[in-house]
Design a protein around this motif. Structure first.
Motif, PDB file in Angstrom:
ATOM      1  N   LEU A 109       0.837  -1.197   0.000  1.00 44.48           N
ATOM      2  CA  LEU A 109       0.000   0.000   0.000  1.00 44.48           C
ATOM      3  C   LEU A 109       0.876   1.253   0.000  1.00 44.48           C
ATOM      4  CD1 LEU A 109      -2.892   1.049   0.144  1.00 44.48           C
ATOM      5  CD2 LEU A 109      -2.688   1.055   2.638  1.00 44.48           C
ATOM      6  N   THR A 110       0.636   2.101  -0.987  1.00 45.32           N
ATOM      7  CA  THR A 110       1.331   3.384  -1.023  1.00 45.32           C
ATOM      8  C   THR A 110       0.321   4.479  -0.698  1.00 45.32           C
ATOM      9  OG1 THR A 110       2.921   2.618  -2.658  1.00 45.32           O
ATOM     10  CG2 THR A 110       2.639   5.000  -2.470  1.00 45.32           C
ATOM     11  N   LEU A 111       0.652   5.293   0.280  1.00 45.57           N
ATOM     12  CA  LEU A 111      -0.265   6.336   0.761  1.00 45.57           C
ATOM     13  C   LEU A 111       0.204   7.712   0.286  1.00 45.57           C
ATOM     14  CD1 LEU A 111      -0.413   4.892   4.368  1.00 45.57           C
ATOM     15  CD2 LEU A 111      -2.317   4.877   2.736  1.00 45.57           C
ATOM     16  N   PRO A 112      -0.725   8.651   0.129  1.00 47.96           N
ATOM     17  CA  PRO A 112      -0.317   9.990  -0.321  1.00 47.96           C
ATOM     18  C   PRO A 112       0.134  10.874   0.849  1.00 47.96           C
ATOM     19  CG  PRO A 112      -2.698   9.898  -0.144  1.00 47.96           C
ATOM     20  CD  PRO A 112      -2.196   8.530   0.261  1.00 47.96           C
ATOM     21  N   GLY A 113       1.257  11.523   0.666  1.00 53.11           N
ATOM     22  CA  GLY A 113       1.746  12.457   1.695  1.00 53.11           C
ATOM     23  C   GLY A 113       1.541  13.900   1.291  1.00 53.11           C
ATOM     24  N   ILE A 114       1.160  14.121   0.045  1.00 48.98           N
ATOM     25  CA  ILE A 114       0.898  15.506  -0.375  1.00 48.98           C
ATOM     26  C   ILE A 114      -0.483  15.591  -1.046  1.00 48.98           C
ATOM     27  CG2 ILE A 114       3.382  15.890  -0.776  1.00 48.98           C
ATOM     28  CD1 ILE A 114       2.725  16.194  -3.768  1.00 48.98           C
ATOM     29  N   ASN A 115      -1.005  16.778  -1.104  1.00 53.04           N
ATOM     30  CA  ASN A 115      -2.205  17.042  -1.897  1.00 53.04           C
ATOM     31  C   ASN A 115      -1.750  17.662  -3.200  1.00 53.04           C
ATOM     32  OD1 ASN A 115      -4.114  16.237   0.095  1.00 53.04           O
ATOM     33  ND2 ASN A 115      -3.811  18.185   1.158  1.00 53.04           N
ATOM     34  N   THR A 116      -2.089  17.023  -4.300  1.00 53.17           N
ATOM     35  CA  THR A 116      -1.748  17.588  -5.606  1.00 53.17           C
ATOM     36  C   THR A 116      -2.762  18.689  -5.885  1.00 53.17           C
ATOM     37  OG1 THR A 116      -1.076  15.377  -6.258  1.00 53.17           O
ATOM     38  CG2 THR A 116      -1.304  17.020  -8.011  1.00 53.17           C
ATOM     39  N   THR A 117      -2.291  19.893  -6.119  1.00 51.26           N
ATOM     40  CA  THR A 117      -3.238  21.012  -6.203  1.00 51.26           C
ATOM     41  C   THR A 117      -3.492  21.519  -7.613  1.00 51.26           C
ATOM     42  OG1 THR A 117      -1.470  22.575  -5.799  1.00 51.26           O
ATOM     43  CG2 THR A 117      -2.711  21.832  -3.876  1.00 51.26           C
ATOM     44  N   SER A 118      -2.456  21.569  -8.429  1.00 53.10           N
ATOM     45  CA  SER A 118      -2.690  22.300  -9.679  1.00 53.10           C
ATOM     46  C   SER A 118      -1.570  22.143 -10.689  1.00 53.10           C
ATOM     47  CB  SER A 118      -2.840  23.791  -9.351  1.00 53.10           C
ATOM     48  OG  SER A 118      -1.693  24.216  -8.621  1.00 53.10           O
ATOM     49  N   LEU A 119      -1.880  22.622 -11.892  1.00 55.42           N
ATOM     50  CA  LEU A 119      -0.861  22.795 -12.933  1.00 55.42           C
ATOM     51  C   LEU A 119      -0.538  24.280 -12.917  1.00 55.42           C
ATOM     52  CD1 LEU A 119      -2.463  20.640 -15.779  1.00 55.42           C
ATOM     53  CD2 LEU A 119      -0.812  19.943 -14.040  1.00 55.42           C
ATOM     54  N   SER A 120       0.590  24.586 -12.329  1.00 56.83           N
ATOM     55  CA  SER A 120       0.857  25.991 -11.998  1.00 56.83           C
ATOM     56  C   SER A 120       2.144  26.526 -12.562  1.00 56.83           C
ATOM     57  CB  SER A 120       0.873  26.162 -10.476  1.00 56.83           C
ATOM     58  OG  SER A 120      -0.409  25.994  -9.944  1.00 56.83           O
ATOM     59  N   LEU A 121       2.179  27.848 -12.540  1.00 62.13           N
ATOM     60  CA  LEU A 121       3.364  28.577 -12.978  1.00 62.13           C
ATOM     61  C   LEU A 121       4.008  29.204 -11.736  1.00 62.13           C
ATOM     62  CD1 LEU A 121       4.878  29.932 -15.496  1.00 62.13           C
ATOM     63  CD2 LEU A 121       3.291  31.831 -15.162  1.00 62.13           C
ATOM     64  N   PRO A 122       5.311  28.979 -11.529  1.00 59.69           N
ATOM     65  CA  PRO A 122       5.959  29.676 -10.417  1.00 59.69           C
ATOM     66  C   PRO A 122       6.198  31.124 -10.835  1.00 59.69           C
ATOM     67  CG  PRO A 122       7.477  28.077 -11.439  1.00 59.69           C
ATOM     68  CD  PRO A 122       6.221  28.097 -12.274  1.00 59.69           C
ATOM     69  N   THR A 123       5.362  32.027 -10.340  1.00 60.10           N
ATOM     70  CA  THR A 123       5.437  33.413 -10.808  1.00 60.10           C
ATOM     71  C   THR A 123       6.516  34.207 -10.081  1.00 60.10           C
ATOM     72  OG1 THR A 123       3.596  33.883  -9.323  1.00 60.10           O
ATOM     73  CG2 THR A 123       3.069  33.591 -11.655  1.00 60.10           C
ATOM     74  N   GLU A 124       6.863  33.756  -8.888  1.00 56.80           N
ATOM     75  CA  GLU A 124       8.020  34.303  -8.191  1.00 56.80           C
ATOM     76  C   GLU A 124       8.455  33.253  -7.182  1.00 56.80           C
ATOM     77  OE1 GLU A 124       7.030  37.273  -4.967  1.00 56.80           O
ATOM     78  OE2 GLU A 124       5.249  37.526  -6.219  1.00 56.80           O
ATOM     79  N   GLN A 125       9.607  33.460  -6.571  1.00 55.52           N
ATOM     80  CA  GLN A 125      10.109  32.475  -5.612  1.00 55.52           C
ATOM     81  C   GLN A 125       9.053  32.217  -4.527  1.00 55.52           C
ATOM     82  OE1 GLN A 125      12.948  30.826  -5.862  1.00 55.52           O
ATOM     83  NE2 GLN A 125      12.817  29.751  -3.908  1.00 55.52           N
ATOM     84  N   GLY A 126       8.637  30.973  -4.408  1.00 52.57           N
ATOM     85  CA  GLY A 126       7.679  30.633  -3.354  1.00 52.57           C
ATOM     86  C   GLY A 126       6.220  30.870  -3.701  1.00 52.57           C
ATOM     87  N   VAL A 127       5.953  31.231  -4.963  1.00 54.47           N
ATOM     88  CA  VAL A 127       4.557  31.471  -5.364  1.00 54.47           C
ATOM     89  C   VAL A 127       4.248  30.659  -6.626  1.00 54.47           C
ATOM     90  CG1 VAL A 127       2.878  33.207  -6.115  1.00 54.47           C
ATOM     91  CG2 VAL A 127       4.607  33.823  -4.410  1.00 54.47           C
ATOM     92  N   TRP A 128       3.163  29.892  -6.553  1.00 55.18           N
ATOM     93  CA  TRP A 128       2.731  29.117  -7.715  1.00 55.18           C
ATOM     94  C   TRP A 128       1.303  29.507  -8.050  1.00 55.18           C
ATOM     95  CZ3 TRP A 128       5.762  27.343  -3.784  1.00 55.18           C
ATOM     96  CH2 TRP A 128       7.007  26.808  -4.153  1.00 55.18           C
ATOM     97  N   GLU A 129       1.060  29.837  -9.280  1.00 55.18           N
ATOM     98  CA  GLU A 129      -0.286  30.239  -9.673  1.00 55.18           C
ATOM     99  C   GLU A 129      -0.809  29.296 -10.742  1.00 55.18           C
ATOM    100  OE1 GLU A 129      -1.186  34.475 -10.088  1.00 55.18           O
ATOM    101  OE2 GLU A 129       0.914  34.838  -9.627  1.00 55.18           O
TER     102      GLU A 129
END
Lengths: 225, 327
Positions: A109-129
């Motif tokens: 069994l493989t469990l998820p450790g993250i929530n996949t949120t989006s197909l995003s663009l890193p618009t600045e350091q630390g920001v994904w839109e």
């Protein structure tokens, strides 16, 4: 890129339940670039799980590994031999990686450790839109390169709703109004008249609404004997 | 065939009033957050004969309420013509068309096509929204059901087609301002017969908008009903000015509402409330008189949700009462 965020530690602990020996498995591609599930995050989360389980009086044995791409068989196949020693695998890959592991290794069994949120663009350091919903029928060619399916909260195709004001969306002042952006682009390019055409109801069958999507490229398939 | 032999698209009272060239008056009725039909009947009685037709909101501000069509049946029963509001937020093209067939069979003849407030504003913020169609596409679908007797997929409607007078909303106060007349043009091209505007508390801007609309000749293709509403208090005026996306409230309205209670102590709540009510109605009457003179305006849409009693005073105050009957 595919972007995700780590789940809260409490939720991860809950998912792991009684597992005593766990492999935290990172992915070296998208989630590494967005700092959600690469080698570094694997190390941090593994340490946290060790500490937390020790404090709780049930120390958990936690190993760490990161493969280059968890969404391709060839990169996860080498894990096969070692999986039997774990009660659970905690994947920090996107939902595709988690499913690839479960599909390839159905006994583990493989469990998820993250929530996949989006197909995003890193618009600045630390920001994904978010920029793409993978709707299967790209309309960027008629919306001047700005996607209202993704960036308009109501996915409007014929212009802004009545809640657009001062350039922002009615639901949150941090969200630019997609149609304000489209309008400005049309003005700048001198092509306002193109926005007067009525866009017909969208064919959502090419999106998730049509059921899970599958692409088969016979020209790329390997011949079988 | 775009019109029936009697010449009307839907034959609704609102259509007859507009076609006859009368200055139309529509109102708004907000269904309850319960299954209490008496509430609809009570509000309908307050509005009957005061307005030509009444909008019945569809889960307004994304709060679950009695359905617009269900409420519409009760309104008809009370002798008040409904304008069924329909948002794209809660229904896909199948559900909308099915409801439209039912609404027509139940006697409803006016439909207002809306995008819908985002569900994050309401009481079910974790809901999934639909937005299968947008409001322009919705207008177009309803027009094709009426004029081409076909469903959105192209299949023919065998038997009775729903023949609705098609309405849409426009907001001259939202941004981008320059796009707003074009947005109206799209709704007209898609098949809107009438439009109702967002609440007007900035008449100069509305004038500017209408000048462009008239310039584009849109007022000759669609009936434009100007949205107005009595302000309940200074606080309500400030709230609309500062907090409601897509609204512009000129300071003069806030100041007027402030000034009128300046000499009444805060403790005298009832006196302040009554004074505000009177002033709110007075402002609304003055606004209608001013807006009526603007070229291209075919009527007013008076929004006084949870204050339906005010509508009669406003309509009387502007000399638009009694409402004409057109046969």
């Amino acid at each position: 890129m595919i972007v995700g965020e780590q789940k809260p530690l409490e939720e991860i602990v809950g998912l792991l339940g009684d597992a005593r020996k766990v492999l935290v498995l990172g992915c070296g591609t998208c989630v590494t670039v967005c700092f959600a599930g690469g080698e570094k995050e694997v190390g941090i989360l593994a340490s946290m799980l060790r500490m937390k389980s020790k404090l709780a009086g049930h120390p958990m044995e936690v190993d760490e590994a990161t493969v280059q791409r968890q969404c391709e068989w060839e990169y996860i196949d080498p894990l096969r031999e070692r999986l039997s020693q774990y009660d659970a695998v905690l994947s920090l890959a996107c939902g595709i990686g988690v499913q690839a592991m479960n599909e390839r290794f159905p006994k583990h069994l493989t469990l998820p450790g993250i929530n996949t949120t989006s197909l995003s663009l890193p618009t600045e350091q630390g920001v994904w839109e978010e920029r793409c919903q993978a709707c299967g029928d790209c309309i960027l060619g008629i919306t001047f390169g700005i996607c209202p399916i993704t960036r308009c909260s109501k996915q409007l195709l014929n212009g802004p709703c009545g809640g657009s004001q001062r350039g922002v969306c009615e639901i949150n002042p941090d969200i630019p109004c997609a149609w304000q952006l489209i309008w400005e682009r049309a003005v700048a390019l001198g092509q306002v008249e193109r926005l007067l055409e009525i866009q017909a109801a969208k064919d959502w069958s090419r999106s998730r609404d049509g059921g899970p999507r599958k692409i088969v490229r016979e020209d790329l398939q390997l011949e079988t004997a | 065939m775009t019109e029936r032999t009697n010449g009307y698209k839907s034959g609704s009272n609102l259509e007859k009033i507009l076609r006859a060239g009368h200055f139309a008056v529509t109102g708004e009725l907000g269904p309850p957050q319960s299954a209490d039909g008496e509430e609809i009947r009570h509000k309908a009685r307050l509005l009957k004969g005061v307005v030509d037709a009444v909008n019945i909101t569809d889960n307004q501000t994304a709060i679950v309420r009695m359905s617009s069509i269900g409420s519409g049946v009760l309104a008809i029963d009370e002798g008040l013509e409904p304008i069924v509001q329909m948002t794209c937020r809660d229904r896909n093209r199948l559900a909308i068309q099915a409801d439209l067939l039912g609404a027509y069979a139940l006697g409803m003849r006016n439909l207002l096509c809306l995008t819908g407030d985002h569900q994050s504003f309401g009481n079910h913020p974790t809901a999934k929204n639909v937005h299968d169609l947008d409001s322009v596409q919705l207008v177009h679908m309803v027009k094709n059901m009426r004029d081409e007797a076909c469903f959105q997929c192209g299949d023919a409607i065998k038997g009775t087609a729903p023949r609705m007078l098609i309405g849409a909303a426009v907001n001259p106060f939202a941004d981008p301002f320059e796009f707003r007349p074009y947005r109206l043009a799209k709704k007209v091209a898609a098949g809107a017969d009438f439009v109702q505007t967002q609440l007007i508390y900035d008449i100069p801007r509305f004038r500017e908008y209408m000048a462009k609309v008239v310039d584009m000749g849109l007022h000759e293709k669609v009936y434009i009903l100007a949205g107005v509403g009595p302000i309940k208090s200074s606080g309500a005026a400030r709230y609309m000015r500062d907090k409601v996306p897509g609204m512009i409230v000129r300071d003069e309205y806030v100041e007027r509402m402030n000034a009128v209670v300046a000499d009444i102590p805060k403790e005298e709540k009832k006196a302040r409330r009554d004074t505000w009510a009177q002033e709110g109605i007075q402002i609304c009457v003055e606004q209608i008189q001013e807006i009526r003179e603007i070229e291209g305006v075919a009527g007013v849409h008076i929004m006084a949700i949870e204050w339906e009693e005010a509508v009669r005073s406003i309509v009387e105050g502007t000399g638009l009462f009694p409402r004409p009957a057109v046969e």
